[in-house]
Design a protein around this motif. Structure first.
Motif: not given
Length: 180
Positions: A101-105, A112-121
């Motif tokens: 859970d560390d993919m970010k800009l 830091e701007y964290l990824l809002v993970p796509p549902g199901g992936n």
């Protein structure tokens, strides 16, 4: 060419390289899994003008494991930054870009701007020999004083090694200079 389309929180499509198969749609009501966590943990700024949207980009980064990411656009609004990208997995195994859970800009000011993970992936997994094409949403309003952002995948436990299934990417994106 076999193409599997996955429509999640905007446009997230999964395309496989095989022969003549109709696109399969997934439930369009699938939501991102942990939006509130990403929003709470991301930086966000009010006031000032947002950077101009960047379109027509062709920023490509190749990894030693045979995968690559190609960024085609970056869009800014008051609640998130969206990166349009294609991930090509040339590795022999599936790869994951968000294992911790560390993919970010991260902007050049350190925000830091964290990824809002796509549902199901949530782990942003791409099967061997396939492509993931779509829009990746990062929580928080971009700092108006930022002049660049860096896309980070697996910064905590990723690797640059050719055998890894957790490729670490650090792709710098200047916030000016593309067609707007």
């Amino acid at each position: 060419m076999k193409t599997l389309s996955l429509f999640l929180t905007g446009a997230l499509a999964l395309a496989a390289c095989q022969a003549d198969v109709e696109p399969q749609e997934v439930d369009p009501d699938v939501e991102a899994s942990d939006v509130s966590s990403a929003v709470e943990d991301s930086d966000s700024f009010s006031g000032g003008s947002l950077p101009s949207d960047l379109t027509g980009l062709s920023i490509q980064e190749n990894h030693d494991n045979g995968s690559q990411i190609i960024i085609s656009a970056v869009r800014f609004d008051d609640t998130q930054t969206t990166v349009d990208a294609t991930v090509v997995n040339g590795h022999d195994d599936a790869i994951k870009l968000n294992t911790s859970d560390d993919m970010k800009l991260v902007d050049n000011l350190g925000n830091e701007y964290l990824l809002v993970p796509p549902g199901g992936n949530d782990e942003v997994e791409v099967a061997a020999g396939e492509q993931l094409q779509g829009s990746f949403n990062f929580a928080g309003r971009m700092n108006p004083e930022a002049t660049s952002v860096t896309l980070l995948t697996n910064p905590d436990f990723g690797s640059g090694a050719e055998y890894t299934e957790r490729p670490e990417y650090r792709i710098e994106i200047p916030l000016s200079g593309a067609s707007e």
